[in-house]
Design a protein around this motif. Structure first.
Motif, mmCIF file in Angstrom:
data_model
loop_
_atom_site.group_PDB
_atom_site.id
_atom_site.type_symbol
_atom_site.label_atom_id
_atom_site.label_comp_id
_atom_site.label_asym_id
_atom_site.label_seq_id
_atom_site.Cartn_x
_atom_site.Cartn_y
_atom_site.Cartn_z
ATOM 1 N N ALA A 30 0.826 -1.206 0.000
ATOM 2 C CA ALA A 30 0.000 0.000 0.000
ATOM 3 C C ALA A 30 0.860 1.256 0.000
ATOM 4 O O ALA A 30 0.551 2.243 -0.666
ATOM 5 C CB ALA A 30 -0.923 -0.006 1.220
ATOM 6 N N GLY A 59 -2.567 5.988 -0.757
ATOM 7 C CA GLY A 59 -1.965 5.445 0.455
ATOM 8 C C GLY A 59 -2.030 6.371 1.655
ATOM 9 O O GLY A 59 -1.398 6.111 2.681
ATOM 10 N N THR A 63 -4.552 7.258 3.875
ATOM 11 C CA THR A 63 -5.141 6.697 5.090
ATOM 12 C C THR A 63 -4.299 5.529 5.606
ATOM 13 O O THR A 63 -4.204 5.312 6.823
ATOM 14 C CB THR A 63 -6.597 6.252 4.831
ATOM 15 O OG1 THR A 63 -7.375 7.402 4.474
ATOM 16 C CG2 THR A 63 -7.207 5.623 6.074
ATOM 17 N N THR A 64 -3.657 4.808 4.708
ATOM 18 C CA THR A 64 -2.758 3.729 5.136
ATOM 19 C C THR A 64 -1.616 4.288 5.980
ATOM 20 O O THR A 64 -1.223 3.688 6.990
ATOM 21 C CB THR A 64 -2.186 2.978 3.914
ATOM 22 O OG1 THR A 64 -3.258 2.395 3.186
ATOM 23 C CG2 THR A 64 -1.222 1.888 4.354
ATOM 24 N N ASN A 111 -2.949 4.826 9.318
ATOM 25 C CA ASN A 111 -3.113 3.538 9.999
ATOM 26 C C ASN A 111 -1.780 2.982 10.497
ATOM 27 O O ASN A 111 -1.723 2.336 11.547
ATOM 28 C CB ASN A 111 -3.776 2.520 9.057
ATOM 29 C CG ASN A 111 -5.255 2.798 8.853
ATOM 30 O OD1 ASN A 111 -5.907 3.409 9.704
ATOM 31 N ND2 ASN A 111 -5.793 2.354 7.728
ATOM 32 N N HIS A 156 -2.408 -0.621 11.415
ATOM 33 C CA HIS A 156 -1.720 -1.584 10.559
ATOM 34 C C HIS A 156 -0.283 -1.695 11.044
ATOM 35 O O HIS A 156 0.302 -0.718 11.509
ATOM 36 C CB HIS A 156 -1.703 -1.129 9.095
ATOM 37 C CG HIS A 156 -3.041 -1.125 8.438
ATOM 38 N ND1 HIS A 156 -3.311 -0.378 7.312
ATOM 39 C CD2 HIS A 156 -4.197 -1.764 8.745
ATOM 40 C CE1 HIS A 156 -4.564 -0.568 6.960
ATOM 41 N NE2 HIS A 156 -5.131 -1.395 7.811
ATOM 42 N N GLY A 177 1.271 4.948 -3.514
ATOM 43 C CA GLY A 177 1.965 4.500 -2.320
ATOM 44 C C GLY A 177 3.362 5.042 -2.136
ATOM 45 O O GLY A 177 4.079 4.617 -1.229
#
Length: 243
Positions: free
Chosen positions: A5, A28, A30-31, A34, A40, A208
């Motif tokens: 991601a 990417g 919000t990743t 996280n 994550h 990403g």
């Protein structure tokens, strides 16, 4: 080979700055949030906060260090009043966080602080209103108040103006500017007018990876950024503005 991601994103957020993370859908953003809050677990790299390695820390421990996050969808209790929502956030100071059976007498000690926070986000007159009855923009303002109640050293704001009309967008942007004094904010935001007016520094993600970084003037004129994000987004915003 598994899907990545985000890859090789080197993000540095300076203390006291508003730092915006932008990019097209699926970039990417919000990743990254996280990963920073350990929703994550990263498969490579490190996350440092105030010099401490928090890569493997639990989400609750990261929050206790002062990294506090808001979400795209308003995360407040709809059938409690605005005042009650802020009081619950303040309960952490009493060492009774999330104990909903705490006596009213204990919670009443927090009323003055809760009212001050509501006043700071323009909601003092709505203190006794059930959240379910508040307009959407005011719910987001309340969420910022509950975030402030947790005394964040780093505030992570995920799409703070999403789904708002122009008037609410302006109100929330002014609110973010006001509460940013003495704080550090990292925000994901699609509205480029908000980004231009608030952000000291901008990181652009695409697929990403970091595409560009700098102030709005340099980022907005970067040909790669214009191709990947700014051009189509600006057209979309123009269409929305004239709708």
């Amino acid at each position: 080979m598994g899907f990545r991601a985000v890859s090789d994103v080197d993000l540095k957020v300076r203390r006291g700055h508003i730092h915006a993370l932008i990019g097209p859908n699926g970039a990417g953003k919000t990743t990254v949030f996280n990963l920073l809050t350990r929703f994550h677990a990263p498969t490579a790299g490190r996350i440092l906060f105030n010099g401490d390695d928090i890569t493997a820390a639990k989400p609750a421990d990261i929050a206790l260090k002062g990294v506090i996050r808001s979400f795209q969808i308003s995360a407040v209790f709809p059938h409690m009043t605005a005042l009650e929502n802020v009081r619950i956030a303040l309960m952490r100071k009493l060492g009774v966080s999330f104990r909903f059976w705490t006596s009213d007498r204990t919670l009443d000690r927090l009323n003055d602080q809760a009212m001050a926070l509501l006043d700071s986000v323009g909601l003092a007159e709505f203190a006794d209103v059930l959240v379910v009855e508040l307009a959407y923009g005011r719910k987001r303002a309340l969420e910022i108040a509950t975030t402030l109640a947790l005394e964040p050293e780093l505030m992570l704001l995920d799409e703070p103006t999403q789904g708002m009309g122009v008037e609410d967008v302006d109100r929330i942007a002014q609110l973010i500017k006001r509460v940013s004094a003495g704080r550090t904010i990292l925000m994901v935001e699609h509205n480029l007018h908000v980004v231009a007016s608030l952000a000291d520094r901008i990181t652009v993600l695409a697929r990403g990876q970091t595409l560009a970084e700098g102030d709005y003037a340099s980022v907005s004129t970067n040909p790669l950024v214009m191709e990947a994000y700014l051009g189509t987004q600006t057209e979309g915003e123009a269409d929305h503005a004239h709708a």
